[in-house]
Design a protein around this motif. Structure first.
Motif, PDB file in Angstrom:
ATOM      1  N   ILE A   1       0.919  -1.115   0.292  1.00  0.00           N
ATOM      2  CA  ILE A   1      -0.021   0.061  -0.410  1.00  0.00           C
ATOM      3  C   ILE A   1       1.432   1.237  -0.102  1.00  0.00           C
ATOM      4  O   ILE A   1       0.801   2.755  -0.793  1.00  0.00           O
ATOM      5  CB  ILE A   1      -1.186   0.143   1.480  1.00  0.00           C
ATOM      6  N   GLN A   2       2.089   1.360   0.789  1.00  0.00           N
ATOM      7  CA  GLN A   2       2.943   2.757   0.902  1.00  0.00           C
ATOM      8  C   GLN A   2       3.591   2.921   0.057  1.00  0.00           C
ATOM      9  O   GLN A   2       3.468   3.879  -1.449  1.00  0.00           O
ATOM     10  CB  GLN A   2       4.488   2.215   1.968  1.00  0.00           C
ATOM     11  N   THR A   3       4.098   1.439  -1.027  1.00  0.00           N
ATOM     12  CA  THR A   3       4.688   1.771  -2.868  1.00  0.00           C
ATOM     13  C   THR A   3       3.199   2.698  -3.627  1.00  0.00           C
ATOM     14  O   THR A   3       4.176   2.820  -4.019  1.00  0.00           O
ATOM     15  CB  THR A   3       4.961   0.331  -2.903  1.00  0.00           C
ATOM     16  N   CYS A   4       2.562   1.115  -2.983  1.00  0.00           N
ATOM     17  CA  CYS A   4       1.039   2.239  -3.956  1.00  0.00           C
ATOM     18  C   CYS A   4       1.187   4.401  -4.337  1.00  0.00           C
ATOM     19  O   CYS A   4       0.715   4.664  -5.131  1.00  0.00           O
ATOM     20  CB  CYS A   4       0.013   1.595  -4.038  1.00  0.00           C
ATOM     21  N   ASN A   5       1.196   3.843  -2.609  1.00  0.00           N
ATOM     22  CA  ASN A   5       0.320   4.995  -2.574  1.00  0.00           C
ATOM     23  C   ASN A   5       2.053   6.258  -3.374  1.00  0.00           C
ATOM     24  O   ASN A   5       1.744   7.600  -3.760  1.00  0.00           O
ATOM     25  CB  ASN A   5       0.548   5.629  -0.786  1.00  0.00           C
TER      26      ASN A   5
ATOM     27  N   GLU B   1      -3.000  12.428 -12.219  1.00  0.00           N
ATOM     28  CA  GLU B   1      -4.392  11.299 -11.468  1.00  0.00           C
ATOM     29  C   GLU B   1      -4.387  10.606 -10.689  1.00  0.00           C
ATOM     30  O   GLU B   1      -3.538   9.490 -10.701  1.00  0.00           O
ATOM     31  CB  GLU B   1      -5.276  11.115 -12.614  1.00  0.00           C
ATOM     32  N   GLN B   2      -4.642   9.902  -9.101  1.00  0.00           N
ATOM     33  CA  GLN B   2      -4.480   9.010  -8.593  1.00  0.00           C
ATOM     34  C   GLN B   2      -5.843   8.157  -8.653  1.00  0.00           C
ATOM     35  O   GLN B   2      -7.036   8.411  -8.876  1.00  0.00           O
ATOM     36  CB  GLN B   2      -4.170   9.465  -6.398  1.00  0.00           C
ATOM     37  N   ALA B   3      -5.076   6.735  -8.874  1.00  0.00           N
ATOM     38  CA  ALA B   3      -5.837   5.824  -8.822  1.00  0.00           C
ATOM     39  C   ALA B   3      -6.812   5.446  -7.389  1.00  0.00           C
ATOM     40  O   ALA B   3      -5.725   5.200  -6.488  1.00  0.00           O
ATOM     41  CB  ALA B   3      -5.385   4.138  -9.601  1.00  0.00           C
TER      42      ALA B   3
END
Length: 288
Positions: free
Chosen positions: A89-93, A101-103
């Motif tokens: 999750i941290q990497t995705c953020n 645009e944030q996914a």
């Protein structure tokens, strides 16, 4: 006590993993030949099953079929690797911050990531133990059935042996009468042709005829083989092959008795003996 090679047994049981069913069919065979059918996921049990069979059975074609119906209650549990999930999750953020645009993170997509979802399966040791224990119960039932069938075969063979004994005695007592009849027949024939009787030559001819029809050894061996059959029946071990060999020897002596016979009564005795021997042989084909 002898055991039959033909029998059937079936045992079922319910376990926490599902329903188990063992069917074991036993047929006559020259050697021990086990055939095991298991579901693919339980093939690893075959070696233990073969060992179990060889400990209880010495001869016969053994067909074992295992049926397993899994329980409707799920036995697998899903666990999430919390540490790996936080790092993911941290990497995705961090990646999201670099995007125009944030996914939105999809939980199912996260679960598909290697190492996030931990699948733990229950220990199948208990299931394998239950399968083996149920098989041993079915095998014991099969053995008991073979023993009961063996008792019936024992009685049938014993009855035939008892029927053969007086026939052998009858043939023995008949031989002196046959020899005397030959002497009278030769003497009468010589009287008809008014030939001078050479007593020495007559005795030689009688000795020659007696040698041709001498079945004393065959009758003695018949008695010995019958006694051996009865002794073998009492052994607490597999005796099927030994009994089969004895049937061959009995049949050989009965055939010789018939081929040397010059009297209808001894011929009939030979036929009766061979009928009884064949009846025993058919039963012995199923003896372990």
């Amino acid at each position: 006590m002898i055991r039959s090679m033909t029998a059937f047994a079936r045992k079922t049981a319910d376990t926490e993993y599902g329903a188990l069913s063992w069917e074991i069919r036993s047929l006559n065979h020259r050697y021990l030949e086990p055939h095991i059918r298991c579901p693919e996921e339980l093939k690893s049990m075959e070696t233990a099953i073969r060992e179990s069979i060889s400990q209880g059975i010495n001869r016969g074609k053994i067909e074992c079929t295992l049926r397993f119906t899994p329980s409707d209650t799920p036995t697998d549990s899903l666990k999430v690797n919390q540490t790996a999930l936080k790092h993911l999750i941290q990497t995705c953020n961090e990646i999201n911050e670099c995007l125009p645009e944030q996914a939105i993170l999809n939980p199912l997509d996260l679960l598909r990531w290697p190492g996030i979802l931990l699948t733990s399966s229950p220990d199948k040791k208990n299931l394998h133990q239950a399968i083996l224990a149920l098989h041993k119960q079915a095998l014991q039932e099969l053995i008991e059935t073979r023993q009961r069938e063996g008792e019936k075969i024992f009685q049938l063979i014993k009855q035939r042996c008892d029927a053969m004994k007086p026939l052998v005695v009858q043939a023995k007592t008949r031989m002196p009468e046959i020899q005397q009849r030959i002497r009278e027949r030769l003497t009468a024939r010589l009287d008809e042709i008014n030939a001078e009787i050479d007593q020495g030559r007559l005795e030689q001819e009688l000795v020659f005829q007696a040698q041709k029809m001498d079945v004393a050894e065959e009758l003695d061996r018949l008695e010995g083989h019958i006694q051996e059959v009865e002794d073998v029946l009492q052994r607490d071990e597999p005796v099927g092959r030994r009994l089969d060999f004895l049937m061959q020897e009995l049949n050989r002596e009965a055939n010789t008795l018939g081929s040397k016979s010059i009297d209808s009564e001894t011929t009939n005795i030979s036929i009766e003996l061979k009928v009884l021997i064949e009846q025993m042989r058919e039963q012995i084909q199923n003896v372990e």
